[in-house]
Design an enzyme around this catalytic site. Structure first.
Site, PDB file in Angstrom:
ATOM      1  N   GLY A   8       3.242  24.402   3.840  1.00 32.95           N
ATOM      2  CA  GLY A   8       3.495  24.008   5.225  1.00 32.95           C
ATOM      3  C   GLY A   8       4.553  24.875   5.888  1.00 32.95           C
ATOM      4  O   GLY A   8       5.238  24.436   6.802  1.00 32.95           O
ATOM      5  N   GLY A  11       4.713  25.209   9.716  1.00 24.98           N
ATOM      6  CA  GLY A  11       5.073  24.054  10.531  1.00 24.98           C
ATOM      7  C   GLY A  11       6.512  24.120  10.998  1.00 24.98           C
ATOM      8  O   GLY A  11       7.279  25.028  10.659  1.00 24.98           O
ATOM      9  N   LEU A  57      -3.812  22.831  -0.367  1.00 21.57           N
ATOM     10  CA  LEU A  57      -3.606  21.598  -1.120  1.00 21.57           C
ATOM     11  C   LEU A  57      -4.913  20.910  -1.497  1.00 21.57           C
ATOM     12  O   LEU A  57      -4.920  20.011  -2.337  1.00 21.57           O
ATOM     13  CB  LEU A  57      -2.739  20.617  -0.320  1.00 21.57           C
ATOM     14  CG  LEU A  57      -1.269  20.992  -0.144  1.00 21.57           C
ATOM     15  CD1 LEU A  57      -0.535  19.899   0.624  1.00 21.57           C
ATOM     16  CD2 LEU A  57      -0.594  21.238  -1.487  1.00 21.57           C
ATOM     17  N   LEU A  78       5.792  20.531   2.000  1.00 20.60           N
ATOM     18  CA  LEU A  78       5.856  20.026   3.377  1.00 20.60           C
ATOM     19  C   LEU A  78       4.481  19.925   4.020  1.00 20.60           C
ATOM     20  O   LEU A  78       4.340  19.312   5.078  1.00 20.60           O
ATOM     21  CB  LEU A  78       6.743  20.933   4.234  1.00 20.60           C
ATOM     22  CG  LEU A  78       8.122  21.309   3.688  1.00 20.60           C
ATOM     23  CD1 LEU A  78       8.906  22.080   4.741  1.00 20.60           C
ATOM     24  CD2 LEU A  78       8.894  20.092   3.231  1.00 20.60           C
ATOM     25  N   GLN A  81      -1.436  16.567   6.773  1.00 17.40           N
ATOM     26  CA  GLN A  81      -1.965  16.224   8.100  1.00 17.40           C
ATOM     27  C   GLN A  81      -0.920  15.282   8.669  1.00 17.40           C
ATOM     28  O   GLN A  81      -0.847  14.112   8.307  1.00 17.40           O
ATOM     29  CB  GLN A  81      -3.332  15.549   7.978  1.00 17.40           C
ATOM     30  CG  GLN A  81      -4.085  15.414   9.308  1.00 17.40           C
ATOM     31  CD  GLN A  81      -3.345  14.606  10.383  1.00 17.40           C
ATOM     32  OE1 GLN A  81      -2.750  15.185  11.308  1.00 17.40           O
ATOM     33  NE2 GLN A  81      -3.345  13.295  10.264  1.00 17.40           N
ATOM     34  N   SER A 123       8.155  10.054   4.386  1.00 17.67           N
ATOM     35  CA  SER A 123       8.263   9.779   5.824  1.00 17.67           C
ATOM     36  C   SER A 123       8.715   8.348   6.096  1.00 17.67           C
ATOM     37  O   SER A 123       8.356   7.417   5.360  1.00 17.67           O
ATOM     38  CB  SER A 123       6.903  10.015   6.492  1.00 17.67           C
ATOM     39  OG  SER A 123       6.882   9.534   7.816  1.00 17.67           O
ATOM     40  N   GLU A 125       7.485   6.644   8.285  1.00 21.01           N
ATOM     41  CA  GLU A 125       6.276   5.882   8.616  1.00 21.01           C
ATOM     42  C   GLU A 125       5.823   5.010   7.446  1.00 21.01           C
ATOM     43  O   GLU A 125       5.027   4.093   7.624  1.00 21.01           O
ATOM     44  CB  GLU A 125       5.150   6.830   9.023  1.00 21.01           C
ATOM     45  CG  GLU A 125       5.339   7.507  10.367  1.00 21.01           C
ATOM     46  CD  GLU A 125       5.080   6.566  11.549  1.00 21.01           C
ATOM     47  OE1 GLU A 125       4.294   5.629  11.392  1.00 21.01           O
ATOM     48  OE2 GLU A 125       5.684   6.796  12.610  1.00 21.01           O
ATOM     49  N   TYR A 147      -1.814   7.633   8.054  1.00 16.76           N
ATOM     50  CA  TYR A 147      -0.806   8.631   7.700  1.00 16.76           C
ATOM     51  C   TYR A 147       0.294   7.999   6.851  1.00 16.76           C
ATOM     52  O   TYR A 147       0.688   8.540   5.808  1.00 16.76           O
ATOM     53  CB  TYR A 147      -0.205   9.247   8.969  1.00 16.76           C
ATOM     54  CG  TYR A 147       1.021  10.090   8.721  1.00 16.76           C
ATOM     55  CD1 TYR A 147       0.903  11.386   8.237  1.00 16.76           C
ATOM     56  CD2 TYR A 147       2.294   9.598   8.981  1.00 16.76           C
ATOM     57  CE1 TYR A 147       2.030  12.173   8.007  1.00 16.76           C
ATOM     58  CE2 TYR A 147       3.430  10.371   8.744  1.00 16.76           C
ATOM     59  CZ  TYR A 147       3.292  11.655   8.263  1.00 16.76           C
ATOM     60  OH  TYR A 147       4.407  12.418   8.032  1.00 16.76           O
TER      61      TYR A 147
END
Length: 325
Positions: A8, A11, A57, A78, A81, A123, A125, A147
């Protein structure tokens, strides 16, 4: 010279981490999935200082090959999606990359070199429908999006491999981290770009979802330092990385539009299509462990962060306009 492999790397966080590690004298290898169009804009200024490895990945063999070829001392996973709304539209893809991709990388580490130090990007989340405020490393998870569910799997499989195979594997439970390099689809960047565009008379309005949604927002450049510190510690562990203060989207709009002399209420319109099917509430992180064990703390405040992003978008829009003319 230690070698670090970053998945990642193209990003937002990957680009800041690559800069940090390069400054610290690392050989930095960024793993990049091949695409037909260039996606290296965020690291264009680093391409002469870092190496790019092909890998995905979704593809176990490509991960094993990358580890054998570059022999990293540290891996920062890192890649994911990472856009929450997309995870409802593409839940299987999200699970493949954000959940199973972690397992594939851990298996590659176990097969090639179990001494590699591994960082997993977890995360906030994962907390979702929170059980307590603020959230710590021991707060139970109740994710409210595909996610969040996928990140929870990635978090626990990292813990499992640490406990099962004695890997040096850490998870950073990062709360929202933003910067001028954030994608335009994320609300912070959407607001900063809209404020700049409206100020420069490029557009008149911007549609947003729930203005009362509250998050603990910090600067991505600060948060990548916490990632690095986790892998320098004597023993592996999991850490919440957050500012400890939450703000609403409404507050963000007030700061962004106020910074360019505008009243956001004259330009922000409600868009019900942007409201989440299941909202998360009261996401506020307690980073006491990171502060006490790692010596980490954020440096950039919320107001400074949003104004930084607006200024960067003003410059970007003006530069783009000059190039077009």
């Amino acid at each position: 010279m230690p070698t670090a492999l970053i998945t990642g790397v193209t990003g937002q966080a990957g680009s800041y981490l690559a800069e940090l590690l390069h400054r610290k004298g690392y050989r930095v290898v960024g793993m990049h999935r091949r695409t037909s169009t260039p996606t290296t804009g965020r690291i264009a200024h680093l391409l002469e200082q870092i190496e790019i490895a092909q890998g995905d990945l979704h593809d176990q063999l490509s991960l094993i090959d990358a580890l054998k070829q570059y022999q990293p001392d540290e891996i920062y996973n890192l890649a994911a999606q990472s856009f929450v709304p997309t995870s409802w539209n593409q839940p299987v893809l999200t699970a493949e990359a954000t959940a199973l991709g972690v397992t594939r990388m851990l298996e590659a580490v176990r097969a090639v070199d179990p001494s590699v130090r591994f960082y997993q990007a977890s995360s906030s989340e994962m907390f979702g429908k929170v059980r307590e405020v603020p959230q710590t490393e021991s707060t139970p998870f109740h994710p409210r999006s595909p996610y969040g569910v996928a990140k929870t799997y990635g978090h626990f499989i990292t813990v499992n491999y640490r406990e099962s195979y004695d890997l040096f594997a850490c998870s950073g439970i990062l709360f929202n981290h933003e910067s001028p390099r954030r994608g335009l689809e994320f609300v912070t960047r959407k607001v900063s770009h809209a404020a700049a565009s409206i100020k420069l008379e490029v557009q008149d309005t911007v549609g947003l979802g729930n203005l009362e949604a509250s998050r603990d927002w910090g600067f991505a450049g600060d948060y990548v330092e916490a990632m690095w510190l986790m892998l320098q510690h004597d023993s592996p562990g999991d850490y919440v990385v957050a500012t400890g203060t939450a703000h609403t989207v409404r507050e963000m709009c007030e700061i962004a539009f106020g910074h360019v002399g505008l009243d956001f209420e004259d330009h922000v319109v409600s868009d019900p299509n942007m409201v989440r099917p299941a909202e998360v509430e009261h996401l506020i992180g307690d980073a006491s462990k990171a502060r006490n064990v790692l010596g980490w703390q954020p440096r950039v405040g919320f107001k400074e962060l949003i104004e930084m992003m607006v200024d960067a978008d003003l410059e970007l829009i003006e530069r783009t306009s000059r190039n077009e003319t």
